[in-house]
Design a protein around this motif. Structure first.
Motif, PDB file in Angstrom:
ATOM      1  N   TYR A  36      -5.541  -3.042   4.129  1.00  0.00           N
ATOM      2  CA  TYR A  36      -4.516  -2.294   4.859  1.00  0.00           C
ATOM      3  C   TYR A  36      -3.560  -1.630   3.885  1.00  0.00           C
ATOM      4  N   PRO A  37      -3.226  -0.412   4.060  1.00  0.00           N
ATOM      5  CA  PRO A  37      -3.766   0.542   5.020  1.00  0.00           C
ATOM      6  C   PRO A  37      -5.081   1.139   4.516  1.00  0.00           C
ATOM      7  N   PRO A  38      -5.911   1.609   5.437  1.00  0.00           N
ATOM      8  CA  PRO A  38      -7.163   2.240   5.000  1.00  0.00           C
ATOM      9  C   PRO A  38      -6.869   3.537   4.253  1.00  0.00           C
ATOM     10  N   TYR A  39      -7.782   3.916   3.366  1.00  0.00           N
ATOM     11  CA  TYR A  39      -7.558   5.113   2.553  1.00  0.00           C
ATOM     12  C   TYR A  39      -8.863   5.800   2.210  1.00  0.00           C
ATOM     13  N   ASN A  40      -8.748   7.062   1.793  1.00  0.00           N
ATOM     14  CA  ASN A  40      -9.871   7.852   1.272  1.00  0.00           C
ATOM     15  C   ASN A  40      -9.479   8.354  -0.107  1.00  0.00           C
ATOM     16  N   ILE A  41     -10.464   8.500  -0.977  1.00  0.00           N
ATOM     17  CA  ILE A  41     -10.272   9.165  -2.265  1.00  0.00           C
ATOM     18  C   ILE A  41     -11.251  10.334  -2.287  1.00  0.00           C
ATOM     19  N   GLU A  42     -10.734  11.543  -2.468  1.00  0.00           N
ATOM     20  CA  GLU A  42     -11.565  12.750  -2.423  1.00  0.00           C
ATOM     21  C   GLU A  42     -11.537  13.485  -3.759  1.00  0.00           C
ATOM     22  N   SER A  43     -12.651  14.088  -4.079  1.00  0.00           N
ATOM     23  CA  SER A  43     -12.718  15.038  -5.183  1.00  0.00           C
ATOM     24  C   SER A  43     -12.705  16.418  -4.541  1.00  0.00           C
ATOM     25  N   LEU A  44     -11.606  17.149  -4.691  1.00  0.00           N
ATOM     26  CA  LEU A  44     -11.449  18.428  -4.013  1.00  0.00           C
ATOM     27  C   LEU A  44     -12.190  19.545  -4.728  1.00  0.00           C
ATOM     28  N   GLU A  45     -12.037  19.600  -6.008  1.00  0.00           N
ATOM     29  CA  GLU A  45     -12.731  20.557  -6.871  1.00  0.00           C
ATOM     30  C   GLU A  45     -12.597  20.020  -8.282  1.00  0.00           C
ATOM     31  N   GLU A  46     -13.112  20.728  -9.249  1.00  0.00           N
ATOM     32  CA  GLU A  46     -13.080  20.223 -10.612  1.00  0.00           C
ATOM     33  C   GLU A  46     -11.656  19.875 -11.026  1.00  0.00           C
ATOM     34  N   ASN A  47     -11.455  18.637 -11.436  1.00  0.00           N
ATOM     35  CA  ASN A  47     -10.183  18.105 -11.928  1.00  0.00           C
ATOM     36  C   ASN A  47      -9.090  17.995 -10.866  1.00  0.00           C
ATOM     37  N   ASN A  48      -9.399  18.170  -9.584  1.00  0.00           N
ATOM     38  CA  ASN A  48      -8.420  18.003  -8.500  1.00  0.00           C
ATOM     39  C   ASN A  48      -8.902  16.918  -7.552  1.00  0.00           C
ATOM     40  N   ALA A  56       0.139   5.433   9.903  1.00  0.00           N
ATOM     41  CA  ALA A  56       0.682   5.756  11.227  1.00  0.00           C
ATOM     42  C   ALA A  56       1.913   4.915  11.512  1.00  0.00           C
ATOM     43  N   GLY A  57       2.948   5.580  12.018  1.00  0.00           N
ATOM     44  CA  GLY A  57       4.174   4.897  12.390  1.00  0.00           C
ATOM     45  C   GLY A  57       5.208   4.817  11.294  1.00  0.00           C
ATOM     46  N   PHE A  58       4.835   5.096  10.063  1.00  0.00           N
ATOM     47  CA  PHE A  58       5.790   5.074   8.952  1.00  0.00           C
ATOM     48  C   PHE A  58       6.444   6.440   8.809  1.00  0.00           C
ATOM     49  N   THR A  59       7.737   6.435   8.562  1.00  0.00           N
ATOM     50  CA  THR A  59       8.444   7.688   8.290  1.00  0.00           C
ATOM     51  C   THR A  59       8.490   7.905   6.784  1.00  0.00           C
ATOM     52  N   GLN A  60       8.876   9.085   6.396  1.00  0.00           N
ATOM     53  CA  GLN A  60       8.984   9.432   4.983  1.00  0.00           C
ATOM     54  C   GLN A  60       9.944   8.487   4.257  1.00  0.00           C
ATOM     55  N   ASP A  61      11.022   8.083   4.919  1.00  0.00           N
ATOM     56  CA  ASP A  61      12.021   7.199   4.306  1.00  0.00           C
ATOM     57  C   ASP A  61      11.509   5.774   4.120  1.00  0.00           C
ATOM     58  N   GLU A  62      10.473   5.386   4.849  1.00  0.00           N
ATOM     59  CA  GLU A  62       9.937   4.031   4.760  1.00  0.00           C
ATOM     60  C   GLU A  62       8.812   3.915   3.734  1.00  0.00           C
ATOM     61  N   LEU A  63       8.460   5.021   3.098  1.00  0.00           N
ATOM     62  CA  LEU A  63       7.387   5.036   2.100  1.00  0.00           C
ATOM     63  C   LEU A  63       7.963   5.278   0.713  1.00  0.00           C
ATOM     64  N   ASP A  64       7.362   4.631  -0.274  1.00  0.00           N
ATOM     65  CA  ASP A  64       7.807   4.776  -1.661  1.00  0.00           C
ATOM     66  C   ASP A  64       6.569   4.949  -2.538  1.00  0.00           C
ATOM     67  N   THR A  95       4.684  -4.570   6.245  1.00  0.00           N
ATOM     68  CA  THR A  95       4.905  -4.014   4.920  1.00  0.00           C
ATOM     69  C   THR A  95       3.583  -4.016   4.169  1.00  0.00           C
ATOM     70  N   PHE A  96       3.380  -3.010   3.328  1.00  0.00           N
ATOM     71  CA  PHE A  96       2.161  -2.964   2.525  1.00  0.00           C
ATOM     72  C   PHE A  96       2.476  -2.460   1.127  1.00  0.00           C
ATOM     73  N   GLU A  97       1.553  -2.755   0.232  1.00  0.00           N
ATOM     74  CA  GLU A  97       1.602  -2.215  -1.125  1.00  0.00           C
ATOM     75  C   GLU A  97       0.158  -1.960  -1.545  1.00  0.00           C
ATOM     76  N   ARG A  98      -0.133  -0.746  -1.944  1.00  0.00           N
ATOM     77  CA  ARG A  98      -1.487  -0.360  -2.362  1.00  0.00           C
ATOM     78  C   ARG A  98      -1.373   0.218  -3.769  1.00  0.00           C
ATOM     79  N   LYS A  99      -2.225  -0.244  -4.693  1.00  0.00           N
ATOM     80  CA  LYS A  99      -2.183   0.223  -6.084  1.00  0.00           C
ATOM     81  C   LYS A  99      -3.497   0.881  -6.459  1.00  0.00           C
ATOM     82  N   PHE A 100      -3.389   1.938  -7.269  1.00  0.00           N
ATOM     83  CA  PHE A 100      -4.545   2.653  -7.786  1.00  0.00           C
ATOM     84  C   PHE A 100      -4.371   2.809  -9.298  1.00  0.00           C
ATOM     85  N   ASN A 101      -5.389   2.432 -10.053  1.00  0.00           N
ATOM     86  CA  ASN A 101      -5.366   2.655 -11.499  1.00  0.00           C
ATOM     87  C   ASN A 101      -5.797   4.091 -11.761  1.00  0.00           C
TER      88      ASN A 101
END
Length: 159
Positions: A36-48, A56-64, A95-101
């Protein structure tokens, strides 16, 4: 907990000391987060790239969103709903915390929150010093084979 023997990698590689700790942290974080929360990782184009989290349900102020020492951390902390009495609560309100290296030279270029999806945009910028280049032997610059042909053709035209 899973363990991986990276001894064969270390026999043929230099400078991958961080690799074992990255794998170890990835296994530990995946089991701790519970998906939680579910996520996707996309390769949009070269180097992007883009990471999209369903928040869902979180406002901009509740995210860091923070980046420190090559680790992207996204935290969400919902404000407590005062005065509500639920008969059934199926919508996650935790509350959640998700980390990506992040790999070397990955930069965060922006973040958008729209329709309950938080999208973080990433760009890989490789410094010129790290890009492939040809090394001169005995001070003689190496000419690429396709350039060598054009030089010979130009010399033939001059004769």
């Amino acid at each position: 907990m899973k363990t991986i023997d990276l001894t064969p990698l270390y026999r043929n590689s230099v400078g991958f000391d961080r690799f074992a700790s990255l794998l170890d942290n990835a296994f530990r974080a995946e089991s701790a987060s519970g998906g939680y929360p579910p996520y996707n990782i996309e390769s949009l184009e070269e180097n992007n790239y883009a990471i999209t989290l369903a928040v869902a349900g979180f406002t901009q102020d509740e995210l860091d969103i923070n980046v420190e020492r090559g680790v992207l951390t996204i935290r969400g902390e919902r404000a407590k709903a005062e005065g509500k009495h639920y008969l059934y609560q199926g919508i996650a309100n935790r509350t959640f915390e998700r980390k990506f290296n992040l790999a070397d030279y990955i930069e965060i270029t922006g973040a958008d929150l729209e329709n309950g999806l938080l999208t973080i945009k990433l760009l890989k910028r490789i410094p010129e010093a790290m890009k492939p280049r040809s090394i001169a032997i005995n001070g003689q610059p190496r000419v690429a084979p396709e350039l060598e042909k054009s030089v010979e053709e130009k010399n033939a035209e001059l004769v």
